[in-house]
Design a protein around this motif. Structure first.
Motif, PDB file in Angstrom:
ATOM      1  N   GLN A  81      13.963 -11.380  -0.401  1.00 16.25           N
ATOM      2  CA  GLN A  81      12.561 -11.005  -0.617  1.00 16.25           C
ATOM      3  C   GLN A  81      11.702 -12.264  -0.615  1.00 16.25           C
ATOM      4  OE1 GLN A  81      13.957  -8.598  -4.107  1.00 16.25           O
ATOM      5  NE2 GLN A  81      11.992  -7.588  -3.764  1.00 16.25           N
ATOM      6  N   CYS A  93       7.497 -13.220  -1.266  1.00 19.20           N
ATOM      7  CA  CYS A  93       6.198 -12.681  -1.664  1.00 19.20           C
ATOM      8  C   CYS A  93       5.102 -13.227  -0.753  1.00 19.20           C
ATOM      9  CB  CYS A  93       5.915 -13.067  -3.109  1.00 19.20           C
ATOM     10  SG  CYS A  93       4.278 -12.559  -3.672  1.00 19.20           S
ATOM     11  N   SER A 132       2.026 -12.969  -1.321  1.00 19.27           N
ATOM     12  CA  SER A 132       0.897 -13.479  -2.118  1.00 19.27           C
ATOM     13  C   SER A 132       1.127 -14.912  -2.567  1.00 19.27           C
ATOM     14  CB  SER A 132       0.673 -12.619  -3.365  1.00 19.27           C
ATOM     15  OG  SER A 132       0.419 -11.308  -2.991  1.00 19.27           O
ATOM     16  N   CYS A 133       2.290 -15.174  -3.146  1.00 19.93           N
ATOM     17  CA  CYS A 133       2.509 -16.510  -3.716  1.00 19.93           C
ATOM     18  C   CYS A 133       3.480 -17.343  -2.897  1.00 19.93           C
ATOM     19  CB  CYS A 133       2.981 -16.409  -5.165  1.00 19.93           C
ATOM     20  SG  CYS A 133       4.678 -15.810  -5.316  1.00 19.93           S
ATOM     21  N   HIS A 145      10.906 -11.933  -4.881  1.00 15.10           N
ATOM     22  CA  HIS A 145      10.141 -10.697  -5.066  1.00 15.10           C
ATOM     23  C   HIS A 145       9.287 -10.486  -3.820  1.00 15.10           C
ATOM     24  CE1 HIS A 145       7.471 -13.826  -6.736  1.00 15.10           C
ATOM     25  NE2 HIS A 145       6.464 -13.047  -6.376  1.00 15.10           N
ATOM     26  N   GLY A 146       8.711  -9.310  -3.701  1.00 16.14           N
ATOM     27  CA  GLY A 146       7.925  -8.980  -2.509  1.00 16.14           C
ATOM     28  C   GLY A 146       8.717  -8.150  -1.524  1.00 16.14           C
ATOM     29  N   PRO A 159      11.167  -6.700   1.054  1.00 20.30           N
ATOM     30  CA  PRO A 159      12.532  -7.111   1.413  1.00 20.30           C
ATOM     31  C   PRO A 159      12.722  -7.191   2.928  1.00 20.30           C
ATOM     32  CG  PRO A 159      12.502  -4.796   0.759  1.00 20.30           C
ATOM     33  CD  PRO A 159      11.088  -5.288   0.660  1.00 20.30           C
ATOM     34  N   LEU A 214      12.229  -0.174   0.034  1.00 22.47           N
ATOM     35  CA  LEU A 214      13.062   0.323  -1.065  1.00 22.47           C
ATOM     36  C   LEU A 214      12.166   0.772  -2.209  1.00 22.47           C
ATOM     37  CD1 LEU A 214      15.552  -2.699  -1.224  1.00 22.47           C
ATOM     38  CD2 LEU A 214      15.849  -0.582   0.062  1.00 22.47           C
ATOM     39  N   SER A 215      12.680   1.719  -2.986  1.00 29.04           N
ATOM     40  CA  SER A 215      11.940   2.160  -4.169  1.00 29.04           C
ATOM     41  C   SER A 215      12.927   2.635  -5.216  1.00 29.04           C
ATOM     42  CB  SER A 215      10.993   3.304  -3.802  1.00 29.04           C
ATOM     43  OG  SER A 215      10.232   3.690  -4.925  1.00 29.04           O
ATOM     44  N   HIS A 216      12.583   2.443  -6.462  1.00 23.40           N
ATOM     45  CA  HIS A 216      13.447   2.956  -7.516  1.00 23.40           C
ATOM     46  C   HIS A 216      12.612   3.370  -8.709  1.00 23.40           C
ATOM     47  CE1 HIS A 216      13.066  -1.194  -9.052  1.00 23.40           C
ATOM     48  NE2 HIS A 216      13.429  -1.584  -7.847  1.00 23.40           N
ATOM     49  N   ASP A 257       8.209   5.352  -1.306  1.00 26.57           N
ATOM     50  CA  ASP A 257       7.977   5.212  -2.743  1.00 26.57           C
ATOM     51  C   ASP A 257       8.465   6.443  -3.466  1.00 26.57           C
ATOM     52  OD1 ASP A 257       6.963   3.681  -4.949  1.00 26.57           O
ATOM     53  OD2 ASP A 257       5.433   5.214  -5.172  1.00 26.57           O
ATOM     54  N   VAL A 258       9.047   6.240  -4.601  1.00 20.71           N
ATOM     55  CA  VAL A 258       9.490   7.352  -5.443  1.00 20.71           C
ATOM     56  C   VAL A 258       9.032   7.050  -6.865  1.00 20.71           C
ATOM     57  CG1 VAL A 258      11.797   6.302  -5.578  1.00 20.71           C
ATOM     58  CG2 VAL A 258      11.489   8.650  -6.255  1.00 20.71           C
ATOM     59  N   GLU A 259       8.449   8.026  -7.485  1.00 17.28           N
ATOM     60  CA  GLU A 259       7.892   7.826  -8.834  1.00 17.28           C
ATOM     61  C   GLU A 259       8.170   9.051  -9.688  1.00 17.28           C
ATOM     62  OE1 GLU A 259       5.666   5.333 -10.001  1.00 17.28           O
ATOM     63  OE2 GLU A 259       5.600   4.226  -8.101  1.00 17.28           O
ATOM     64  N   GLU A 291       1.218   3.877  -2.388  1.00 18.73           N
ATOM     65  CA  GLU A 291       2.191   2.790  -2.515  1.00 18.73           C
ATOM     66  C   GLU A 291       3.058   2.684  -1.259  1.00 18.73           C
ATOM     67  OE1 GLU A 291       4.478   2.455  -6.090  1.00 18.73           O
ATOM     68  OE2 GLU A 291       2.840   1.289  -6.928  1.00 18.73           O
ATOM     69  N   LYS A 312       3.438  -0.662   0.954  1.00 19.89           N
ATOM     70  CA  LYS A 312       4.741  -1.249   1.260  1.00 19.89           C
ATOM     71  C   LYS A 312       4.949  -1.389   2.767  1.00 19.89           C
ATOM     72  CE  LYS A 312       7.188   0.241  -2.824  1.00 19.89           C
ATOM     73  NZ  LYS A 312       8.330   1.040  -3.257  1.00 19.89           N
ATOM     74  N   LEU A 330      -2.716  -3.291  -2.585  1.00 21.54           N
ATOM     75  CA  LEU A 330      -2.957  -2.477  -3.783  1.00 21.54           C
ATOM     76  C   LEU A 330      -4.436  -2.489  -4.151  1.00 21.54           C
ATOM     77  CD1 LEU A 330      -0.070  -3.071  -6.341  1.00 21.54           C
ATOM     78  CD2 LEU A 330      -0.601  -0.992  -5.066  1.00 21.54           C
TER      79      LEU A 330
HETATM   80  C1  LIG Z   1       4.997  -3.054  -4.085  1.00 27.74           C
HETATM   81  C2  LIG Z   1       4.745  -2.409  -5.440  1.00 27.74           C
HETATM   82  C3  LIG Z   1       3.430  -1.684  -5.334  1.00 27.74           C
HETATM   83  C4  LIG Z   1       5.875  -1.384  -5.697  1.00 27.74           C
HETATM   84  O1  LIG Z   1       6.150  -1.236  -7.067  1.00 27.74           O
HETATM   85  P1  LIG Z   1       6.724   0.055  -7.802  1.00 27.74           P
HETATM   86  O2  LIG Z   1       6.245   1.319  -7.199  1.00 27.74           O
HETATM   87  O3  LIG Z   1       6.439  -0.165  -9.209  1.00 27.74           O
HETATM   88  O4  LIG Z   1       8.276  -0.029  -7.632  1.00 27.74           O
HETATM   89  P2  LIG Z   1       9.225   0.561  -6.504  1.00 27.74           P
HETATM   90  O5  LIG Z   1      10.548   0.676  -7.104  1.00 27.74           O
HETATM   91  O6  LIG Z   1       8.696   1.765  -5.831  1.00 27.74           O
HETATM   92  O7  LIG Z   1       9.253  -0.602  -5.408  1.00 27.74           O
HETATM   93  C5  LIG Z   1       9.768  -1.863  -5.730  1.00 27.74           C
HETATM   94  C6  LIG Z   1      10.383  -2.439  -4.489  1.00 27.74           C
HETATM   95  O8  LIG Z   1       9.376  -2.551  -3.473  1.00 27.74           O
HETATM   96  C7  LIG Z   1       9.671  -3.665  -2.668  1.00 27.74           C
HETATM   97  N1  LIG Z   1       8.473  -4.475  -2.633  1.00 27.74           N
HETATM   98  C8  LIG Z   1       7.987  -5.299  -3.575  1.00 27.74           C
HETATM   99  N2  LIG Z   1       6.848  -5.869  -3.144  1.00 27.74           N
HETATM  100  C9  LIG Z   1       6.624  -5.393  -1.917  1.00 27.74           C
HETATM  101  C10 LIG Z   1       5.607  -5.608  -0.956  1.00 27.74           C
HETATM  102  N3  LIG Z   1       4.597  -6.445  -1.189  1.00 27.74           N
HETATM  103  N4  LIG Z   1       5.663  -4.939   0.204  1.00 27.74           N
HETATM  104  C11 LIG Z   1       6.685  -4.099   0.464  1.00 27.74           C
HETATM  105  N5  LIG Z   1       7.686  -3.833  -0.410  1.00 27.74           N
HETATM  106  C12 LIG Z   1       7.645  -4.485  -1.582  1.00 27.74           C
HETATM  107  C13 LIG Z   1      10.876  -4.374  -3.272  1.00 27.74           C
HETATM  108  O9  LIG Z   1      12.024  -3.959  -2.585  1.00 27.74           O
HETATM  109  C14 LIG Z   1      10.894  -3.835  -4.684  1.00 27.74           C
HETATM  110  O10 LIG Z   1      12.184  -3.795  -5.213  1.00 27.74           O
HETATM  111  P3  LIG Z   1      12.528  -4.655  -6.534  1.00 27.74           P
HETATM  112  O11 LIG Z   1      11.657  -4.092  -7.610  1.00 27.74           O
HETATM  113  O12 LIG Z   1      13.966  -4.406  -6.740  1.00 27.74           O
HETATM  114  O13 LIG Z   1      12.171  -6.068  -6.177  1.00 27.74           O
HETATM  115  C15 LIG Z   1       4.736  -3.459  -6.567  1.00 27.74           C
HETATM  116  O14 LIG Z   1       5.884  -4.248  -6.455  1.00 27.74           O
HETATM  117  C16 LIG Z   1       3.508  -4.311  -6.569  1.00 27.74           C
HETATM  118  O15 LIG Z   1       2.578  -3.986  -7.246  1.00 27.74           O
HETATM  119  N6  LIG Z   1       3.464  -5.380  -5.790  1.00 27.74           N
HETATM  120  C17 LIG Z   1       2.281  -6.192  -5.613  1.00 27.74           C
HETATM  121  C18 LIG Z   1       2.074  -7.139  -6.712  1.00 27.74           C
HETATM  122  C19 LIG Z   1       1.875  -8.497  -6.173  1.00 27.74           C
HETATM  123  O16 LIG Z   1       1.380  -8.744  -5.112  1.00 27.74           O
HETATM  124  N7  LIG Z   1       2.331  -9.429  -6.918  1.00 27.74           N
HETATM  125  C20 LIG Z   1       2.227 -10.802  -6.539  1.00 27.74           C
HETATM  126  C21 LIG Z   1       3.080 -11.590  -7.474  1.00 27.74           C
HETATM  127  S1  LIG Z   1       2.859 -13.296  -7.165  1.00 27.74           S
END
Ligand SMILES: CC(C)(COP(=O)(O)OP(=O)(O)OC[C@H]1O[C@@H](n2cnc3c(N)ncnc32)[C@H](O)[C@@H]1OP(=O)(O)O)[C@@H](O)C(=O)NCCC(=O)NCCS
Ligand SMILES: [Zn+2]
Length: 144
Positions: free
Chosen positions: A10, A12, A14-15, A20-21, A23, A35-37, A54-56, A94, A98, A104
């Motif tokens: 992964q 990111c 953004s940073c 993270h970010g 995959p 992926l989603s969990h 996405d799954v919630e 979401e 993704k 967001l």
């Molecule tokens: C992408 C996001 C919306 C999904 O979160 P969520 O619905 O709570 O969780 P989910 O289980 O559905 O998805 C998480 C998975 O999405 C994927 N994911 C994370 N960031 C992603 C992105 N920017 N784009 C695509 N997929 C992403 C990863 O596989 C992650 O798995 P992990 O938690 O095991 O790392 C959330 O991770 C988020 O808000 N990201 C943006 C925050 C950001 O930009 N942060 C910057 C930090 S420096």
């Protein structure tokens, strides 16, 4: 075909940090994955084009502000189960994020009730053509 070990990484956007970010699969830059969990459930999609899943579980608290269009907000208010209705829209948003369609911060202007409107692929939910987005599951109760 022999089962093969796939290594996910992964990074990111953004940073710029790893871990993270979005995959990706090492050695397969042409394959897009999402992926989603959530408690008791995982979901994954892989495609040769951008994809999002996405799954919630249902958000039972007050919905976050600024994430729905006016039309969506009215649709949620008019639903007999507004929390479920909100979550149905939220997972679509979401999944779009993704897939790299909007951020967001921008989801408040994506009208996911209207596939084909600004920023929302017309093929959302059908999986007929890329980008492959719109897979979502809303669980009333987390599986035990
Ligand atoms: C992408 C996001 C919306 C999904 O979160 P969520 O619905 O709570 O969780 P989910 O289980 O559905 O998805 C998480 C998975 O999405 C994927 N994911 C994370 N960031 C992603 C992105 N920017 N784009 C695509 N997929 C992403 C990863 O596989 C992650 O798995 P992990 O938690 O095991 O790392 C959330 O991770 C988020 O808000 N990201 C943006 C925050 C950001 O930009 N942060 C910057 C930090 S420096
Ligand atoms: Zn980051």
């Amino acid at each position: 075909m022999e089962p093969r070990h796939l290594e996910f990484v992964q990074r990111c956007a953004s940073c710029g940090r790893d871990g993270h970010g979005r995959p990706t699969i090492v050695g397969h830059p042409d394959v897009h994955v999402s992926l989603s969990h959530t408690r008791g459930c995982v979901a994954a999609v892989a495609a040769r084009s951008p994809c999002g899943i996405d799954v919630e579980t249902i958000h039972r608290g007050p919905p976050p502000r600024g994430v729905l269009t006016e039309r969506e907000a009215a649709w949620v208010r008019d639903d007999p189960d507004p929390a479920r209705a909100f979550t149905m829209l939220w997972v679509r948003k979401e999944a779009l994020v993704k897939a790299g369609i909007g951020t967001l911060a921008e989801v408040g202007s994506l009208d996911v009730l209207d596939p084909g409107s600004a920023g929302v692929p017309a093929t959302m939910e059908t999986w007929a053509d890329p980008p492959y987005v719109g897979a979502w599951v809303v669980l009333d109760q987390a599986p035990t």
